[in-house]
Design a protein around this motif. Structure first.
Motif, PDB file in Angstrom:
ATOM      1  N   ASP A 168       8.158 -35.406   4.027  1.00  0.00           N
ATOM      2  CA  ASP A 168       8.564 -34.422   3.024  1.00  0.00           C
ATOM      3  C   ASP A 168       8.453 -33.010   3.592  1.00  0.00           C
ATOM      4  O   ASP A 168       9.274 -32.141   3.293  1.00  0.00           O
ATOM      5  N   VAL A 169       7.462 -32.786   4.449  1.00  0.00           N
ATOM      6  CA  VAL A 169       7.331 -31.482   5.107  1.00  0.00           C
ATOM      7  C   VAL A 169       8.483 -31.267   6.074  1.00  0.00           C
ATOM      8  O   VAL A 169       9.087 -30.182   6.134  1.00  0.00           O
ATOM      9  N   VAL A 176       8.279 -30.795  -3.911  1.00  0.00           N
ATOM     10  CA  VAL A 176       9.113 -31.520  -4.870  1.00  0.00           C
ATOM     11  C   VAL A 176       8.269 -32.557  -5.610  1.00  0.00           C
ATOM     12  O   VAL A 176       7.484 -33.278  -5.008  1.00  0.00           O
ATOM     13  N   ASP A 177       8.418 -32.603  -6.923  1.00  0.00           N
ATOM     14  CA  ASP A 177       7.648 -33.537  -7.738  1.00  0.00           C
ATOM     15  C   ASP A 177       8.038 -34.977  -7.433  1.00  0.00           C
ATOM     16  O   ASP A 177       9.195 -35.280  -7.141  1.00  0.00           O
ATOM     17  N   GLU A 197      12.002 -46.407  -7.604  1.00  0.00           N
ATOM     18  CA  GLU A 197      13.028 -45.438  -7.222  1.00  0.00           C
ATOM     19  C   GLU A 197      12.952 -44.166  -8.069  1.00  0.00           C
ATOM     20  O   GLU A 197      12.997 -43.048  -7.543  1.00  0.00           O
ATOM     21  N   GLU A 198      12.814 -44.335  -9.365  1.00  0.00           N
ATOM     22  CA  GLU A 198      12.820 -43.179 -10.258  1.00  0.00           C
ATOM     23  C   GLU A 198      11.561 -42.334 -10.151  1.00  0.00           C
ATOM     24  O   GLU A 198      11.556 -41.171 -10.558  1.00  0.00           O
ATOM     25  N   SER A 199      10.479 -42.900  -9.591  1.00  0.00           N
ATOM     26  CA  SER A 199       9.219 -42.157  -9.500  1.00  0.00           C
ATOM     27  C   SER A 199       9.113 -41.306  -8.242  1.00  0.00           C
ATOM     28  O   SER A 199       8.228 -40.449  -8.142  1.00  0.00           O
ATOM     29  N   LEU A 200      10.008 -41.504  -7.282  1.00  0.00           N
ATOM     30  CA  LEU A 200       9.877 -40.840  -5.982  1.00  0.00           C
ATOM     31  C   LEU A 200      10.613 -39.505  -5.944  1.00  0.00           C
ATOM     32  O   LEU A 200      11.584 -39.296  -6.673  1.00  0.00           O
ATOM     33  N   PRO A 201      10.177 -38.583  -5.087  1.00  0.00           N
ATOM     34  CA  PRO A 201      10.891 -37.311  -4.933  1.00  0.00           C
ATOM     35  C   PRO A 201      12.333 -37.541  -4.478  1.00  0.00           C
ATOM     36  O   PRO A 201      12.601 -38.434  -3.676  1.00  0.00           O
ATOM     37  N   ARG A 202      13.226 -36.727  -4.992  1.00  0.00           N
ATOM     38  CA  ARG A 202      14.626 -36.784  -4.580  1.00  0.00           C
ATOM     39  C   ARG A 202      14.927 -35.563  -3.737  1.00  0.00           C
ATOM     40  O   ARG A 202      14.805 -34.422  -4.183  1.00  0.00           O
ATOM     41  N   ARG A 207      16.056 -40.725  -1.876  1.00  0.00           N
ATOM     42  CA  ARG A 207      14.680 -40.806  -2.379  1.00  0.00           C
ATOM     43  C   ARG A 207      13.737 -40.938  -1.187  1.00  0.00           C
ATOM     44  O   ARG A 207      14.056 -41.585  -0.183  1.00  0.00           O
ATOM     45  N   LEU A 208      12.557 -40.334  -1.316  1.00  0.00           N
ATOM     46  CA  LEU A 208      11.605 -40.289  -0.205  1.00  0.00           C
ATOM     47  C   LEU A 208      10.231 -40.755  -0.660  1.00  0.00           C
ATOM     48  O   LEU A 208       9.695 -40.270  -1.655  1.00  0.00           O
TER      49      LEU A 208
END
Length: 361
Positions: A168-169, A176-177, A197-202, A207-208
């Motif tokens: 993410d860095v 990102v939330d 899928e819906e819980s991960l940062p976009r 998705r990550l």
């Protein structure tokens, strides 16, 4: 009632008058995140019987369903392990499976969850690992994921290296939330793929799943297995950035890969280091290929020679210059015209990803 994007029912039909059995089946459906339709005999309308993706018939109702239209996806559910007549009743209603509770609860809950999620072709899962430190594996993993997402495929990028500093860095999305690996450390059994899928940062149309900046340096292998299995069930593409060390967690990740890419600078010392990595990884992953990365040494080898020395097929040679993003706010595919972007686009053209695996997040 769960439906897919075309409006097709994704909830099972339960047929029983056994109150205790009904309670158990409703509990399993609730655990799978599904609200079923419930009947007590032959459905009044043929549509319910034929349209339901899964029909759970209580053993008490089997006699009332004799002569009903045959269909796939019927499970006869009972409790009496010693009842030899249950198999005959299953044949009479055309059941695919006979299941006894409570022993079969996990199997049945997984089947209900599969139906609810509309499980189809699993994701093409590609792992990237450095043959030595600093080879550029993380950069390649990010670039491959962004190229896949930029082409309109459902894409999940998984950071499986807790000591790598966080993808993410690298992608500029640490603020990102969304959930990171520590939130899944206690995961066991089945993880809902849609919920994952819906819980991960976009970020950049993908998705990550990455790491936070806490002290947790690993998650149990059972959690790695459960999370990656959920990621694969959503279809599309999953790219995994792997650590160079092979431990229990990375073995679970390797076991779910379709293809591995070993990134190796074309230098003798790097090849020597990569041989050790390849030996360990190759014990778990059958399809491992070499990608050569630009090296700083004076004894540069060509890609074919690197592959020959390692005894592995050559997947490609990374360009000398390339970057993941052109600047803040860049989106997936913004570097598609650059050397690294072109390499990744050509890679996905060579790797078979079916049209049904598309579908954005």
């Amino acid at each position: 009632m769960a439906c897919d994007v075309r409006g097709v029912r994704r909830a099972p039909l339960i047929v029983t008058e056994d109150v205790e059995l009904l309670d158990d089946l409703l509990r399993l459906c609730a655990a799978a995140g599904v609200r079923p339709e419930v009947g007590h005999g032959v459905p009044a309308g043929r549509g319910s019987w034929e349209a339901a993706p899964l029909v759970l018939v209580g053993d008490d109702a089997a006699g009332r369903l004799r002569g009903v239209a045959r269909r796939r996806g019927v499970v006869l559910v009972g409790r009496d392990q010693d009842d030899s007549g249950v198999w005959q009743r299953a044949v009479e209603i055309g059941a695919d499976h006979v299941l006894m509770l409570p022993d079969g609860e996990q199997w049945l809950m997984d089947r209900i969850a599969d139906v609810a999620e509309g499980v189809g072709r699993p994701a093409l899962t590609v792992g990237v690992i450095g043959g030595r430190g600093g080879a550029g594996a993380s950069t390649l993993a990010c670039a491959l994921a962004m190229a896949s997402a930029g082409a309109g495929r459902r894409t999940l990028l998984v950071d499986a290296d807790p000591l790598g500093g966080g993808l993410d860095v690298l992608l500029g999305g640490e603020a990102v939330d969304g959930l990171r690996w520590p939130a899944f450390a206690e995961s066991r059994g089945r993880v809902g793929s849609t919920a994952l899928e819906e819980s991960l940062p976009r970020l950049h149309d993908l998705r990550l799943l990455s790491w936070d900046r806490g002290e947790l340096a690993a998650v149990p292998p059972e959690a790695v297995r459960a999370v990656l299995a959920a990621a694969r069930r959503r279809g599309g593409v999953v790219v995994v950035d792997l650590p160079r060390r092979v431990d229990a967690g990375s073995v679970e990740a390797l076991a779910q890969l379709d293809l591995g890419l070993l990134v190796v600078p074309p230098e003798l010392r790097a090849v020597a280091a990569a041989r050790r990595v390849a030996g360990a990884v190759g014990m778990v992953l059958r399809d491992l290929r070499v990608v050569t990365a630009p090296g700083a040494g004076t004894e540069a080898l060509d890609g074919d020679e690197v592959a020959r020395l390692l005894g592995l097929p050559l997947a490609g040679e990374l360009p000398v210059a390339g970057r993941i993003l052109e600047g803040p706010g860049s989106r997936a595919g913004s570097d598609s015209g650059g050397p690294l972007g072109r390499f990744c686009a050509e890679f996905w053209e060579r790797v078979p990803v079916g049209p049904e695996d598309g579908g954005g997040l």
